[in-house]
Scaffold this active site. Structure first.
Site, mmCIF file in Angstrom:
data_model
loop_
_atom_site.group_PDB
_atom_site.id
_atom_site.type_symbol
_atom_site.label_atom_id
_atom_site.label_comp_id
_atom_site.label_asym_id
_atom_site.label_seq_id
_atom_site.Cartn_x
_atom_site.Cartn_y
_atom_site.Cartn_z
ATOM 1 N N SER A 179 0.803 -1.224 0.000
ATOM 2 C CA SER A 179 0.000 0.000 0.000
ATOM 3 C C SER A 179 0.833 1.268 0.000
ATOM 4 O O SER A 179 0.287 2.373 0.004
ATOM 5 C CB SER A 179 -0.931 0.005 1.217
ATOM 6 O OG SER A 179 -0.178 -0.078 2.403
ATOM 7 N N THR A 182 -1.726 3.631 4.385
ATOM 8 C CA THR A 182 -0.824 4.749 4.142
ATOM 9 C C THR A 182 0.116 4.842 5.314
ATOM 10 O O THR A 182 -0.285 4.559 6.442
ATOM 11 C CB THR A 182 -1.658 6.061 4.082
ATOM 12 O OG1 THR A 182 -2.444 6.045 2.903
ATOM 13 C CG2 THR A 182 -0.789 7.303 4.094
ATOM 14 N N THR A 223 1.714 6.974 0.094
ATOM 15 C CA THR A 223 0.782 5.879 -0.187
ATOM 16 C C THR A 223 0.729 5.555 -1.680
ATOM 17 O O THR A 223 1.064 6.397 -2.521
ATOM 18 C CB THR A 223 -0.643 6.269 0.275
ATOM 19 O OG1 THR A 223 -1.498 5.136 0.233
ATOM 20 C CG2 THR A 223 -1.254 7.353 -0.600
ATOM 21 N N ARG A 268 -6.687 9.191 -10.170
ATOM 22 C CA ARG A 268 -7.307 9.465 -8.861
ATOM 23 C C ARG A 268 -6.215 9.809 -7.839
ATOM 24 O O ARG A 268 -5.227 9.115 -7.696
ATOM 25 C CB ARG A 268 -8.099 8.251 -8.385
ATOM 26 C CG ARG A 268 -8.759 8.414 -7.004
ATOM 27 C CD ARG A 268 -7.903 7.861 -5.877
ATOM 28 N NE ARG A 268 -8.591 7.875 -4.585
ATOM 29 C CZ ARG A 268 -7.982 7.640 -3.419
ATOM 30 N NH1 ARG A 268 -6.710 7.368 -3.374
ATOM 31 N NH2 ARG A 268 -8.673 7.677 -2.302
ATOM 32 N N THR A 272 -5.149 8.059 7.622
ATOM 33 C CA THR A 272 -5.151 6.906 6.735
ATOM 34 C C THR A 272 -6.583 6.390 6.652
ATOM 35 O O THR A 272 -7.371 6.558 7.580
ATOM 36 C CB THR A 272 -4.191 5.801 7.209
ATOM 37 O OG1 THR A 272 -4.256 4.702 6.287
ATOM 38 C CG2 THR A 272 -4.528 5.304 8.596
ATOM 39 N N GLY A 273 -6.914 5.792 5.518
ATOM 40 C CA GLY A 273 -8.281 5.332 5.305
ATOM 41 C C GLY A 273 -8.783 5.835 3.965
ATOM 42 O O GLY A 273 -7.982 6.255 3.112
HETATM 43 N N1 ASP Z 1 -5.810 7.519 2.366
HETATM 44 C C1 ASP Z 1 -5.305 6.699 1.290
HETATM 45 C C2 ASP Z 1 -6.017 7.107 0.028
HETATM 46 O O1 ASP Z 1 -7.210 7.328 0.049
HETATM 47 C C3 ASP Z 1 -5.468 5.232 1.495
HETATM 48 C C4 ASP Z 1 -5.276 4.739 2.921
HETATM 49 O O2 ASP Z 1 -4.697 5.408 3.741
HETATM 50 O O3 ASP Z 1 -5.745 3.645 3.247
HETATM 51 O O4 ASP Z 1 -5.373 7.162 -0.992
#
Ligand code: ASP
Length: 344
Positions: free
Chosen positions: A85, A187, A205, A215, A238-239
């Site tokens: 990731s 991330t 990330t 994107r 993160t998310g």
């Molecule tokens: N925040 C990151 C994104 O949307 C992904 C993650 O942190 O899980 O690209």
């Protein structure tokens, strides 16, 4: 720390820090270490943040600046091909291309640099730093970011591993929908505080797996995936980026700390507010924040079960469990948002 389930703060322990093993007696006051104010201290997202933090601490103790330390820790995660990731070995977009996002911020002077959707460069965090230090700009994206990186001496590399190519091909064959919250994104956001109170942070990330080409998520967006305010503190996220960047999530966490909330409560209050504005159940948002204040206090909160985050300071390094927020937490707990309480 009331939501900490790990042994770290509970008893005597043997900890691996800065490449060596050191014994340390955890004192009675350690349950409150998140409020004790350690310096230097590094806080980052997920279990893999721990080795990143330890690399940061090593760099700092070898004489690096807090910015050098943050960059070093994130570079370690970016290099780890087993981490799907972040950086090299990250999951590709829908077209089978790894597109990376990163940003870095230095507290003094609120200096910042960022890259979005960069391809074929293994260390976007270092390109973000170069944008900050060597250009009059803050953010470069896509082809322009790659061209700049190559001009700066970064080498181009195919970041798609054979394992990830195979998984992407399966995904394409089965035309699976990308489901947030599954094992398809993460991330590294890493924030650090030096002994002298200087703050820095970074975020890197590969974004959501099989995302639409082009994107860009919250991670390289200052104020969303990361924010550092040298007067107050730093926060990272993160998310699911779409549920963070509509709300300037990390900036909001820092602003709650400015209003006097602890780092953990600032993260939790940000999630509650996002959930109220968004309208969906908290569990469906898949968002998580870490925070560190100027005093060295730290905390984190996440939706659903919460998430693991790593904390490292001299003599201590561990993974803790964040505060967890679900549907029943949507209101302000105990009236701890001074502004919203006034508006009621
Ligand atoms: N925040 C990151 C994104 O949307 C992904 C993650 O942190 O899980 O690209």
């Amino acid at each position: 720390m009331k939501h900490c389930t790990r042994r770290g703060f509970l008893s005597k322990g043997v900890m691996t820090v800065a490449g060596g093993v050191m014994s340390q007696t955890i004192t009675q006051s350690e349950p409150h270490a998140h409020l004790a104010g350690k310096r230097p201290v590094f806080v980052s997202t997920w279990n893999f943040g721990q080795t990143a933090n330890e690399a940061s601490l090593r760099k700092f103790e070898a004489g690096g600046s807090i910015l050098d330390a943050v960059e070093e820790g994130i570079r370690l995660t970016e290099s780890d091909q087993s981490n799907a990731s972040v950086g090299d070995g990250g999951k590709p977009n829908a077209a089978g291309k790894v597109q990376l996002d990163a940003c870095i911020m230095h507290g003094p002077g609120a200096k910042a640099g960022s890259v979005g959707g960069i391809e074929d460069i293994a260390h976007p965090i270092s390109v973000a730093r170069a944008v900050m230090e060597k250009t009059p700009h803050v953010m470069l994206v896509g082809e322009g970011a790659k061209k700049f990186a190559l001009e700066q001496g970064f080498t181009a590399k195919n970041l798609l591993t054979s394992k990830q190519r195979k998984e992407w091909r399966n995904w394409r064959r089965e035309k699976r929908k990308m489901e947030a919250g599954k094992d398809n994104h993460d991330t590294i956001a890493l924030v650090g505080l030096a002994k002298d109170g200087t703050l820095a942070g970074g975020c890197s990330t590969s974004g959501l797996a099989y995302k639409m080409p082009g994107r860009v998520g919250d991670s390289p967006i200052l104020g969303s995936g990361l924010y550092v305010d040298n007067e107050i503190g730093a926060a990272g996220a993160t998310g699911v980026g779409e549920n963070i960047m509509r709300f300037c999530g990390s900036f909001m966490v820092v602003e709650y700390m400015r209003q006097g909330l602890t780092p953990e409560e600032a993260c939790a209050e940000t999630i509650r507010r996002i959930a109220r504005l968004d309208g969906r159940p908290i569990e469906d948002l898949h968002i998580n924040f870490i925070a560190l204040d100027k005093k060295g206090r730290f905390g984190a909160a996440g939706t659903g079960q919460g998430f693991p985050y790593a904390v490292t300071y001299p003599g201590y390094s561990d993974v803790l469990q964040s505060k967890a927020l679900s549907r029943k937490h949507i209101g302000s707990e105990g009236g701890n948002d001074p502004i919203e309480d006034q508006l009621k």
